[in-house]
Scaffold this active site. Structure first.
Site, PDB file in Angstrom:
ATOM      1  N   ASN A 205      16.804   8.616  14.924  1.00  0.00           N
ATOM      2  CA  ASN A 205      15.431   8.208  15.236  1.00  0.00           C
ATOM      3  C   ASN A 205      14.924   7.705  13.961  1.00  0.00           C
ATOM      4  OD1 ASN A 205      13.690  10.328  13.977  1.00  0.00           O
ATOM      5  ND2 ASN A 205      15.040  11.697  15.481  1.00  0.00           N
ATOM      6  N   ASP A 274      16.091  15.156  20.883  1.00  0.00           N
ATOM      7  CA  ASP A 274      16.093  16.322  21.976  1.00  0.00           C
ATOM      8  C   ASP A 274      17.627  16.387  22.579  1.00  0.00           C
ATOM      9  OD1 ASP A 274      13.359  16.820  22.017  1.00  0.00           O
ATOM     10  OD2 ASP A 274      12.943  14.862  22.697  1.00  0.00           O
ATOM     11  N   LYS A 284      37.904   8.654  15.077  1.00  0.00           N
ATOM     12  CA  LYS A 284      37.025   7.500  15.515  1.00  0.00           C
ATOM     13  C   LYS A 284      37.287   7.226  17.024  1.00  0.00           C
ATOM     14  CE  LYS A 284      35.592   2.969  14.135  1.00  0.00           C
ATOM     15  NZ  LYS A 284      36.366   1.788  13.680  1.00  0.00           N
ATOM     16  N   PHE A 320       3.565  18.282  15.895  1.00  0.00           N
ATOM     17  CA  PHE A 320       3.297  17.008  16.063  1.00  0.00           C
ATOM     18  C   PHE A 320       3.761  16.441  17.450  1.00  0.00           C
ATOM     19  CE2 PHE A 320       2.263  14.515  12.104  1.00  0.00           C
ATOM     20  CZ  PHE A 320       2.100  15.829  11.281  1.00  0.00           C
ATOM     21  N   LYS A 334       1.877  19.795  25.566  1.00  0.00           N
ATOM     22  CA  LYS A 334       2.684  20.276  24.423  1.00  0.00           C
ATOM     23  C   LYS A 334       2.202  21.417  23.916  1.00  0.00           C
ATOM     24  CE  LYS A 334       5.084  15.937  23.674  1.00  0.00           C
ATOM     25  NZ  LYS A 334       5.029  14.815  22.678  1.00  0.00           N
ATOM     26  N   LYS A 338       4.198  24.859  24.132  1.00  0.00           N
ATOM     27  CA  LYS A 338       4.641  25.388  22.915  1.00  0.00           C
ATOM     28  C   LYS A 338       3.994  26.567  22.176  1.00  0.00           C
ATOM     29  CE  LYS A 338       7.118  21.214  22.222  1.00  0.00           C
ATOM     30  NZ  LYS A 338       8.048  20.186  21.584  1.00  0.00           N
TER      31      LYS A 338
HETATM   32  N1  CTP Z   1      10.250  19.639  18.432  1.00  0.00           N
HETATM   33  C1  CTP Z   1      11.066  20.582  18.188  1.00  0.00           C
HETATM   34  N2  CTP Z   1      12.412  20.632  18.528  1.00  0.00           N
HETATM   35  C2  CTP Z   1      12.815  19.781  19.404  1.00  0.00           C
HETATM   36  C3  CTP Z   1      12.038  18.384  19.742  1.00  0.00           C
HETATM   37  C4  CTP Z   1      10.848  18.505  19.245  1.00  0.00           C
HETATM   38  O1  CTP Z   1      10.694  21.527  17.534  1.00  0.00           O
HETATM   39  N3  CTP Z   1      14.323  19.752  19.911  1.00  0.00           N
HETATM   40  C5  CTP Z   1       8.916  19.497  17.873  1.00  0.00           C
HETATM   41  C6  CTP Z   1       8.676  18.346  16.968  1.00  0.00           C
HETATM   42  O2  CTP Z   1       8.987  18.818  15.524  1.00  0.00           O
HETATM   43  C7  CTP Z   1       7.143  18.108  17.087  1.00  0.00           C
HETATM   44  C8  CTP Z   1       6.987  18.582  18.519  1.00  0.00           C
HETATM   45  O3  CTP Z   1       7.969  19.477  18.991  1.00  0.00           O
HETATM   46  O4  CTP Z   1       6.314  18.814  16.196  1.00  0.00           O
HETATM   47  C9  CTP Z   1       6.762  17.457  19.483  1.00  0.00           C
HETATM   48  O5  CTP Z   1       7.866  16.550  19.329  1.00  0.00           O
HETATM   49  P1  CTP Z   1       7.955  15.187  20.332  1.00  0.00           P
HETATM   50  O6  CTP Z   1       9.414  14.570  19.884  1.00  0.00           O
HETATM   51  O7  CTP Z   1       6.470  14.724  20.403  1.00  0.00           O
HETATM   52  O8  CTP Z   1       7.938  15.626  21.824  1.00  0.00           O
HETATM   53  P2  CTP Z   1       9.179  16.799  22.718  1.00  0.00           P
HETATM   54  O9  CTP Z   1       8.664  17.796  22.566  1.00  0.00           O
HETATM   55  O10 CTP Z   1      10.382  16.338  21.986  1.00  0.00           O
HETATM   56  O11 CTP Z   1       8.817  16.115  24.102  1.00  0.00           O
HETATM   57  P3  CTP Z   1       8.905  14.555  24.472  1.00  0.00           P
HETATM   58  O12 CTP Z   1      10.113  13.985  23.716  1.00  0.00           O
HETATM   59  O13 CTP Z   1       9.377  14.656  25.875  1.00  0.00           O
HETATM   60  O14 CTP Z   1       7.556  13.678  24.240  1.00  0.00           O
END
Ligand code: CTP
Length: 402
Positions: A205, A274, A284, A320, A334, A338
């Site tokens: 990302n 995610d 490859k 975040f 969230k 969490k």
């Molecule tokens: N986070 C995490 N582990 C993951 C994904 C996210 O610990 N696999 C944490 C990120 O570091 C951040 C928070 O969760 O502090 C929110 O991440 P974000 O990408 O905004 O949201 P997601 O929880 O992944 O949900 P979505 O992508 O559906 O918005």
């Protein structure tokens, strides 16, 4: 009035300590000079004695009573400055050798320490000196880097004592620092993760890691012991930070979970993927083999959710929330899901802020539902505001530098 011990070690730049002393006095500091034996060959103690109004302490075995008086002063001082600091005194400090008054004093001092090295260019560059400086920096000693120019030995290069104004500024800055997070163990995650598809392709990302690195540095500046778990970035971590480098979400999960137990405050600023490919191809993928390719992805562990489950009393958890719409609404979901104490919601829909930018626009939402919205700010400002908010929540009051 703040008390500063001015240590002077033996090199030609010793005469500049008199100027430094005067400039420190102009900042309203009271100065207690300490000189090594060899410093006295370059500058007479009388000079510093007359300028400071305090007798100069030089030997460990000086007449007994003034020595004891000076040790007392040392214990009550606010900062130890050594300018100029020779390669020899730096080596003694780094290795805990206490064979004269100044090196013994360093071992017994608990105050912030600033050193301003001055030496020949080869001595400065020598791995031994550089290693010693590293040891000192790791111990939170501030090194005022020497300048470059014509040296007393006739050579040209680095090693010249920094300008007296610069040395004094470093002292002022150190004493101004709010050491509010002293004794706290802080864990920060930063950057993206990389999920390999095959040896050349991956899913990742746009996170640059800047926000997390800035938060970690700010915590360190406030006196915390910081561990930074970082995904792949091009950033240089601040000096003295303990960095654990990871690549995939799996490695990020393992590194964060391992450090969680011993952390007081955790800030998850990393953009953890995610999803990860169900399978990583060892070779490859060749396009000739198929007209179409379907990539099956699997959900990764939500690290923060797992931390929320494991959180014990007294631990403070910050997440975040990167959103492109309904920022507050999603962030509020969230925070509950969490079990967070605080969430930093940021709008990633503009190119001038958030990902890969030096600026960010955030809203803090705490577990009680209180919201604090900020305008677009530099990431430095966001980090400062974040730590102020956390300190407020934890009722950490600013304390004077001890
Ligand atoms: N986070 C995490 N582990 C993951 C994904 C996210 O610990 N696999 C944490 C990120 O570091 C951040 C928070 O969760 O502090 C929110 O991440 P974000 O990408 O905004 O949201 P997601 O929880 O992944 O949900 P979505 O992508 O559906 O918005």
């Amino acid at each position: 009035m703040k008390k500063i011990i001015l240590g002077v070690s033996g090199c030609i730049a010793a005469y500049k300590s008199a100027v430094i002393l005067r400039l420190l006095q102009a900042q309203d500091f009271e100065i207690f000079p300490v000189m090594t034996q060899s410093a006295q060959k370059f500058l007479t103690p009388l000079t510093l004695e007359k300028l400071s109004g305090h007798s100069v302490i030089a030997g460990l075995f000086q007449e007994r009573s003034p020595a004891i008086e000076h040790i007392e002063v040392a214990r009550r001082s606010d900062l130890l400055l050594v300018a100029p600091a020779t390669a020899n005194i730096l080596a003694k400090f780094a290795h805990g050798i206490a064979d004269d008054f100044l090196s013994t004093l360093y071992l017994s001092t608990v105050t912030p320490t600033v050193v301003a090295p001055a030496m020949n260019v080869e001595m400065w560059r020598h791995p031994a000196t550089q290693h010693n400086l590293e040891l000192l920096r790791d111990r939170d000693v501030l090194v005022v880097e020497p300048g470059s120019g014509y040296l007393a030995c006739g050579e040209v290069g680095e090693g010249r004592l920094a300008e007296p104004e610069e040395v004094v500024q470093a002292v002022v800055d150190v004493l101004k620092r709010p050491r509010t997070l002293r004794g706290m163990r802080v864990l920060v995650s930063a950057g993206p993760t990389i999920e390999d598809i095959d040896p050349v392709r991956y899913i990742s990302n746009r996170s640059s890691g800047k926000m997390g690195y800035t938060i970690a540095r700010e915590a360190q500046d406030r006196g915390a012991q910081v561990r930074l778990v970082s995904g792949p970035t091009h950033l240089e971590p601040a000096e003295g930070l303990e960095v654990v480098r990871v690549r995939s979400s799996k490695e990020m999960t393992a590194a964060v979970l391992e450090s969680f137990e011993s952390s007081d405050i955790v800030v998850m600023a990393a953009a953890v993927s995610d999803f990860s490919p169900e399978y990583t191809f060892e070779e490859k993928i060749k396009k000739a083999e198929s007209k179409e390719e379907t990539l099956r992805l699997r959900r990764t562990t939500d690290v923060l959710e797992e931390l929320g489950r494991r959180k014990r009393k007294g631990q403070y958890l910050v997440g975040f929330s990167a959103e492109s719409e309904k920022i507050r609404e999603h962030a509020r979901i969230k925070i509950g899901q969490k079990r967070l104490d605080l969430i930093v919601a940021n709008d990633i829909s503009h190119d001038d802020r958030g990902f890969q930018s030096d600026r960010n626009q955030v809203v803090f939402i705490d577990s009680a539902g209180n919201e604090e919205e900020f305008p677009v700010q530099s990431k430095d400002e966001v980090a400062r505001n974040l730590w102020e908010k956390i300190e407020g929540e934890l009722s950490i009051r600013p304390v004077a530098v001890a």
